[in-house]
Motif scaffolding. Structure first.
Motif, mmCIF file in Angstrom:
data_model
loop_
_atom_site.group_PDB
_atom_site.id
_atom_site.type_symbol
_atom_site.label_atom_id
_atom_site.label_comp_id
_atom_site.label_asym_id
_atom_site.label_seq_id
_atom_site.Cartn_x
_atom_site.Cartn_y
_atom_site.Cartn_z
ATOM 1 N N UNK A 141 0.836 -1.202 0.000
ATOM 2 C CA UNK A 141 0.000 0.000 0.000
ATOM 3 C C UNK A 141 0.864 1.243 0.000
ATOM 4 N N UNK A 142 0.254 2.336 -0.459
ATOM 5 C CA UNK A 142 0.942 3.625 -0.417
ATOM 6 C C UNK A 142 0.516 4.381 0.831
ATOM 7 N N UNK A 186 -6.728 -2.210 -5.260
ATOM 8 C CA UNK A 186 -6.651 -1.663 -6.625
ATOM 9 C C UNK A 186 -6.116 -0.236 -6.605
ATOM 10 N N UNK A 187 -6.649 0.570 -5.693
ATOM 11 C CA UNK A 187 -6.167 1.954 -5.556
ATOM 12 C C UNK A 187 -4.689 1.960 -5.181
ATOM 13 N N UNK A 199 -3.715 13.495 -10.432
ATOM 14 C CA UNK A 199 -3.982 12.063 -10.665
ATOM 15 C C UNK A 199 -4.342 11.359 -9.364
ATOM 16 N N UNK A 200 -3.583 11.681 -8.334
ATOM 17 C CA UNK A 200 -3.794 11.021 -7.040
ATOM 18 C C UNK A 200 -5.208 11.277 -6.508
ATOM 19 N N UNK A 236 -1.833 9.891 4.545
ATOM 20 C CA UNK A 236 -2.648 9.244 3.522
ATOM 21 C C UNK A 236 -2.356 7.749 3.541
ATOM 22 N N UNK A 237 -3.389 6.939 3.293
ATOM 23 C CA UNK A 237 -3.180 5.505 3.031
ATOM 24 C C UNK A 237 -4.199 5.060 1.993
#
Ligand code: IDP
Length: 161
Positions: free
Chosen positions: A15-16, A132-133, A58-59, A126-127
């Motif tokens: 994950x980001x 998919x995201x 985009x984010x 943020x997470x």
């Protein structure tokens, strides 16, 4: 070579996570990292950068029509962010639990937002909200060469192997 973890189902989910400009300004980078390390997740990518409007457009593509969108972009470009990729079993869902509710007043004590933020517009971190995201966001923020495959020496204490 191929990391050992590649053979263990589910533990390579990624994950980001990003420490937003308010989190950096408030010197909370270490605190955020510490929570993910202590939980047992593995860091596979990390960088400090000033995000430009292109990457943020985009984010936050899905939020582009929201009234708070211009303020959100202004906030997110106001200073550096720390972008990270964390890996481990159920990391997407568990990270969202660790981060806490988007609305700071709803974020439970013990969560990052519940411990450090009082307003939705300055919520530290943020997470990604789905697998998919996460894939989309990791590809947006990182080049594949910036992600590091490595094995933790203590998987047997994190997973049932
Ligand atoms: P999330 O970050 O918890 O996934 P989203 O609804 O995707 O929440 O919103 C993205 C970010 O936009 C939030 O973290 C917050 O920084 C900002 N945001 C969301 N709603 C509001 C609002 O009502 N006012 C100001 N900023 C908001």
């Amino acid at each position: 070579g191929r990391p050992y973890s590649a053979g263990i189902p589910g533990i390579q989910e990624r994950t980001l996570v990003a420490v937003k400009p308010d989190g950096v300004q408030r010197r909370l980078i270490g605190d955020v990292i510490k929570r993910f390390e202590r939980r047992g997740f593995k860091l596979v990518g990390m960088k400090l950068l000033k995000a430009n409007e292109g990457i943020l457009a985009e984010h936050y593509h899905e939020l582009r029509r929201k009234p708070f969108y211009p303020a959100l972009i202004h906030y997110m470009t106001s200073g550096p962010v720390v972008a990270m990729v964390w890996e481990g079993y159920n990391v997407v869902k568990t990270s969202r639990t660790m981060v806490g509710d988007t609305d700071s007043a709803e974020a439970k004590p013990g969560t990052i937002r519940g411990d450090f933020s009082i307003h939705i517009s300055r919520n530290i971190v943020h997470a990604s909200d789905s697998v998919e995201t996460a894939q989309r966001e990791i590809n947006l923020w990182f080049h594949s060469s910036e992600l590091v495959d490595w094995d933790c020496c203590d998987y047997c204490n994190t997973y049932q192997l």
